[in-house]
Write a protein that holds these residues in place. Structure first.
Motif, PDB file in Angstrom:
ATOM      1  N   LEU A  51       0.785  -1.231   0.000  1.00 53.12           N
ATOM      2  CA  LEU A  51       0.000   0.000   0.000  1.00 53.12           C
ATOM      3  C   LEU A  51       0.821   1.287   0.000  1.00 53.12           C
ATOM      4  CD1 LEU A  51      -3.037  -0.910   2.245  1.00 53.12           C
ATOM      5  CD2 LEU A  51      -2.881  -0.864  -0.230  1.00 53.12           C
ATOM      6  N   PRO A  52       1.985   1.360   0.648  1.00 56.44           N
ATOM      7  CA  PRO A  52       2.760   2.605   0.563  1.00 56.44           C
ATOM      8  C   PRO A  52       3.164   2.985  -0.864  1.00 56.44           C
ATOM      9  CG  PRO A  52       3.534   1.282   2.394  1.00 56.44           C
ATOM     10  CD  PRO A  52       2.555   0.444   1.631  1.00 56.44           C
ATOM     11  N   ASP A  53       3.221   2.010  -1.763  1.00 60.20           N
ATOM     12  CA  ASP A  53       3.533   2.308  -3.165  1.00 60.20           C
ATOM     13  C   ASP A  53       2.303   2.763  -3.943  1.00 60.20           C
ATOM     14  OD1 ASP A  53       6.085   1.408  -2.599  1.00 60.20           O
ATOM     15  OD2 ASP A  53       5.649  -0.639  -3.259  1.00 60.20           O
ATOM     16  N   ILE A  54       1.110   2.512  -3.409  1.00 56.52           N
ATOM     17  CA  ILE A  54      -0.139   2.794  -4.116  1.00 56.52           C
ATOM     18  C   ILE A  54      -0.653   4.202  -3.809  1.00 56.52           C
ATOM     19  CG2 ILE A  54      -2.521   2.033  -4.481  1.00 56.52           C
ATOM     20  CD1 ILE A  54      -0.330   0.033  -5.395  1.00 56.52           C
ATOM     21  N   TYR A  55      -0.644   4.588  -2.538  1.00 56.43           N
ATOM     22  CA  TYR A  55      -1.133   5.915  -2.167  1.00 56.43           C
ATOM     23  C   TYR A  55      -0.374   6.465  -0.980  1.00 56.43           C
ATOM     24  CZ  TYR A  55      -3.909   3.564   1.490  1.00 56.43           C
ATOM     25  OH  TYR A  55      -4.309   2.815   2.569  1.00 56.43           O
ATOM     26  N   GLU A  56      -0.472   7.789  -0.824  1.00 54.56           N
ATOM     27  CA  GLU A  56       0.122   8.483   0.319  1.00 54.56           C
ATOM     28  C   GLU A  56      -1.028   9.083   1.121  1.00 54.56           C
ATOM     29  OE1 GLU A  56       2.908  12.389   1.223  1.00 54.56           O
ATOM     30  OE2 GLU A  56       2.728  11.641  -0.817  1.00 54.56           O
ATOM     31  N   ASN A  57      -1.039   8.807   2.403  1.00 54.50           N
ATOM     32  CA  ASN A  57      -2.099   9.333   3.263  1.00 54.50           C
ATOM     33  C   ASN A  57      -1.781  10.788   3.592  1.00 54.50           C
ATOM     34  OD1 ASN A  57      -4.099   9.819   5.109  1.00 54.50           O
ATOM     35  ND2 ASN A  57      -3.712   7.981   6.317  1.00 54.50           N
ATOM     36  N   VAL A  58      -2.608  11.715   3.119  1.00 60.74           N
ATOM     37  CA  VAL A  58      -2.403  13.140   3.359  1.00 60.74           C
ATOM     38  C   VAL A  58      -3.530  13.718   4.216  1.00 60.74           C
ATOM     39  CG1 VAL A  58      -0.990  13.550   1.316  1.00 60.74           C
ATOM     40  CG2 VAL A  58      -3.476  13.695   1.129  1.00 60.74           C
ATOM     41  N   THR A  59      -4.122  12.877   5.060  1.00 58.75           N
ATOM     42  CA  THR A  59      -5.202  13.318   5.935  1.00 58.75           C
ATOM     43  C   THR A  59      -4.645  14.293   6.968  1.00 58.75           C
ATOM     44  OG1 THR A  59      -6.219  11.145   5.677  1.00 58.75           O
ATOM     45  CG2 THR A  59      -7.021  12.523   7.487  1.00 58.75           C
ATOM     46  N   PRO A  60      -5.290  15.464   7.135  1.00 59.92           N
ATOM     47  CA  PRO A  60      -4.814  16.429   8.135  1.00 59.92           C
ATOM     48  C   PRO A  60      -4.891  15.861   9.557  1.00 59.92           C
ATOM     49  CG  PRO A  60      -6.454  17.416   6.691  1.00 59.92           C
ATOM     50  CD  PRO A  60      -6.424  15.961   6.386  1.00 59.92           C
ATOM     51  N   GLN A  61      -3.991  16.308  10.405  1.00 57.32           N
ATOM     52  CA  GLN A  61      -3.925  15.815  11.781  1.00 57.32           C
ATOM     53  C   GLN A  61      -5.208  16.113  12.556  1.00 57.32           C
ATOM     54  OE1 GLN A  61      -1.591  13.861  12.949  1.00 57.32           O
ATOM     55  NE2 GLN A  61      -2.534  13.711  14.951  1.00 57.32           N
ATOM     56  N   ASP A  62      -5.876  17.237  12.262  1.00 59.29           N
ATOM     57  CA  ASP A  62      -7.090  17.587  13.003  1.00 59.29           C
ATOM     58  C   ASP A  62      -8.200  16.561  12.779  1.00 59.29           C
ATOM     59  OD1 ASP A  62      -7.451  18.367  10.368  1.00 59.29           O
ATOM     60  OD2 ASP A  62      -8.800  20.020  10.889  1.00 59.29           O
ATOM     61  N   GLN A  63      -8.192  15.869  11.636  1.00 56.83           N
ATOM     62  CA  GLN A  63      -9.186  14.825  11.393  1.00 56.83           C
ATOM     63  C   GLN A  63      -8.958  13.631  12.321  1.00 56.83           C
ATOM     64  OE1 GLN A  63     -11.913  14.837   9.229  1.00 56.83           O
ATOM     65  NE2 GLN A  63     -11.400  17.005   9.066  1.00 56.83           N
ATOM     66  N   TYR A  64      -7.683  13.310  12.571  1.00 51.12           N
ATOM     67  CA  TYR A  64      -7.387  12.215  13.492  1.00 51.12           C
ATOM     68  C   TYR A  64      -7.733  12.594  14.924  1.00 51.12           C
ATOM     69  CZ  TYR A  64      -5.097   9.629   9.781  1.00 51.12           C
ATOM     70  OH  TYR A  64      -4.841   8.933   8.634  1.00 51.12           O
ATOM     71  N   GLU A  65      -7.560  13.870  15.270  1.00 47.44           N
ATOM     72  CA  GLU A  65      -7.960  14.328  16.593  1.00 47.44           C
ATOM     73  C   GLU A  65      -9.465  14.231  16.754  1.00 47.44           C
ATOM     74  OE1 GLU A  65      -6.319  18.239  16.885  1.00 47.44           O
ATOM     75  OE2 GLU A  65      -4.249  17.498  16.919  1.00 47.44           O
ATOM     76  N   LEU A  66     -10.201  14.563  15.708  1.00 46.83           N
ATOM     77  CA  LEU A  66     -11.651  14.435  15.726  1.00 46.83           C
ATOM     78  C   LEU A  66     -12.065  12.981  15.908  1.00 46.83           C
ATOM     79  CD1 LEU A  66     -14.382  15.905  15.305  1.00 46.83           C
ATOM     80  CD2 LEU A  66     -14.112  15.441  12.865  1.00 46.83           C
ATOM     81  N   LEU A  67     -11.370  12.075  15.239  1.00 46.84           N
ATOM     82  CA  LEU A  67     -11.649  10.652  15.375  1.00 46.84           C
ATOM     83  C   LEU A  67     -11.389  10.181  16.804  1.00 46.84           C
ATOM     84  CD1 LEU A  67     -12.409   8.033  13.861  1.00 46.84           C
ATOM     85  CD2 LEU A  67      -9.977   7.708  13.433  1.00 46.84           C
ATOM     86  N   GLU A  68     -10.301  10.650  17.390  1.00 42.57           N
ATOM     87  CA  GLU A  68      -9.976  10.271  18.772  1.00 42.57           C
ATOM     88  C   GLU A  68     -11.020  10.801  19.750  1.00 42.57           C
ATOM     89  OE1 GLU A  68      -7.937   8.458  21.869  1.00 42.57           O
ATOM     90  OE2 GLU A  68      -7.782   8.172  19.719  1.00 42.57           O
ATOM     91  N   MET A  69     -11.444  12.048  19.548  1.00 42.78           N
ATOM     92  CA  MET A  69     -12.473  12.614  20.425  1.00 42.78           C
ATOM     93  C   MET A  69     -13.776  11.841  20.289  1.00 42.78           C
ATOM     94  SD  MET A  69     -11.433  14.932  22.384  1.00 42.78           S
ATOM     95  CE  MET A  69     -12.985  15.590  22.922  1.00 42.78           C
ATOM     96  N   ASN A  70     -14.111  11.440  19.084  1.00 43.97           N
ATOM     97  CA  ASN A  70     -15.333  10.675  18.877  1.00 43.97           C
ATOM     98  C   ASN A  70     -15.223   9.302  19.538  1.00 43.97           C
ATOM     99  OD1 ASN A  70     -17.959  10.458  17.772  1.00 43.97           O
ATOM    100  ND2 ASN A  70     -17.136   9.073  16.237  1.00 43.97           N
ATOM    101  N   ARG A  71     -14.034   8.697  19.484  1.00 49.14           N
ATOM    102  CA  ARG A  71     -13.838   7.394  20.123  1.00 49.14           C
ATOM    103  C   ARG A  71     -13.971   7.508  21.632  1.00 49.14           C
ATOM    104  NH1 ARG A  71     -10.341   4.592  22.832  1.00 49.14           N
ATOM    105  NH2 ARG A  71      -8.767   6.217  22.840  1.00 49.14           N
ATOM    106  N   ILE A  72     -13.411   8.570  22.198  1.00 50.57           N
ATOM    107  CA  ILE A  72     -13.475   8.767  23.646  1.00 50.57           C
ATOM    108  C   ILE A  72     -14.908   9.027  24.094  1.00 50.57           C
ATOM    109  CG2 ILE A  72     -12.834  10.354  25.508  1.00 50.57           C
ATOM    110  CD1 ILE A  72     -10.131  10.687  24.093  1.00 50.57           C
ATOM    111  N   SER A  73     -15.608   9.864  23.351  1.00 57.56           N
ATOM    112  CA  SER A  73     -16.965  10.238  23.764  1.00 57.56           C
ATOM    113  C   SER A  73     -18.017   9.429  23.026  1.00 57.56           C
ATOM    114  CB  SER A  73     -17.188  11.725  23.518  1.00 57.56           C
ATOM    115  OG  SER A  73     -17.109  11.998  22.134  1.00 57.56           O
ATOM    116  N   GLY A  74     -17.693   8.231  22.583  1.00 66.29           N
ATOM    117  CA  GLY A  74     -18.619   7.414  21.819  1.00 66.29           C
ATOM    118  C   GLY A  74     -19.870   7.049  22.576  1.00 66.29           C
ATOM    119  N   PHE A  75     -19.801   7.027  23.891  1.00 65.32           N
ATOM    120  CA  PHE A  75     -20.979   6.660  24.672  1.00 65.32           C
ATOM    121  C   PHE A  75     -22.011   7.774  24.728  1.00 65.32           C
ATOM    122  CE2 PHE A  75     -19.405   9.346  27.949  1.00 65.32           C
ATOM    123  CZ  PHE A  75     -18.043   9.170  27.958  1.00 65.32           C
TER     124      PHE A  75
END
Length: 130
Positions: A76-100
């Motif tokens: 996969l590293p030869d197929i694409y490069e992940n250019v997702t902004p860091q704030d999106q991962y922070e949003l994912l983490e916050m959603n995981r923490i507050s999933g309840f």
């Protein structure tokens, strides 16, 4: 191969589990190529940026190689490069923490573990507001 269908590329690059799911995501407007909504039959080229919205996060990938056959995860590293902004991962983490907090309707009352987690989360919010 210089071009590939977007639904096949999303499946081959292991962004979606099946090609049907990838095509449905395109049809529902969750996939954009360089900021433009993409139909499943849209052809993509190397260098284009594909954004995939999987609520609550929008993942972005830069195409390094166009493929239509599924490859192993190690390639996969030869197929694409992940250019997702860091704030999106922070949003994912916050959603995981507050999933309840977003309990599905009809799932019943929170368990004792859920209640304790909610209380701990609320204490952190109150602590940071002071």
């Amino acid at each position: 191969m210089s071009e590939a269908r977007i639904d096949k590329w999303l499946w081959a690059a292991r962004i979606f589990k099946t090609r049907t799911i990838a095509a449905d995501a395109c049809k529902n407007g969750r996939v954009t190529v360089d900021g433009v909504n993409a139909k499943p039959s849209r052809m993509v080229k190397e260098g284009e940026t594909v954004s995939v919205r999987k609520p609550p996060v929008t993942f972005s990938f830069k195409i390094l190689k166009t493929i239509e056959q599924r490859v192993g995860a190690k390639q996969l590293p030869d197929i694409y490069e992940n250019v997702t902004p860091q704030d999106q991962y922070e949003l994912l983490e916050m959603n995981r923490i507050s999933g309840f907090v977003d309990r599905a309707r009809g799932t019943g009352r929170p368990t004792k573990k859920d209640r304790r987690a909610m209380d701990a989360f609320n204490e952190k919010i109150i602590y940071y507001e002071d």
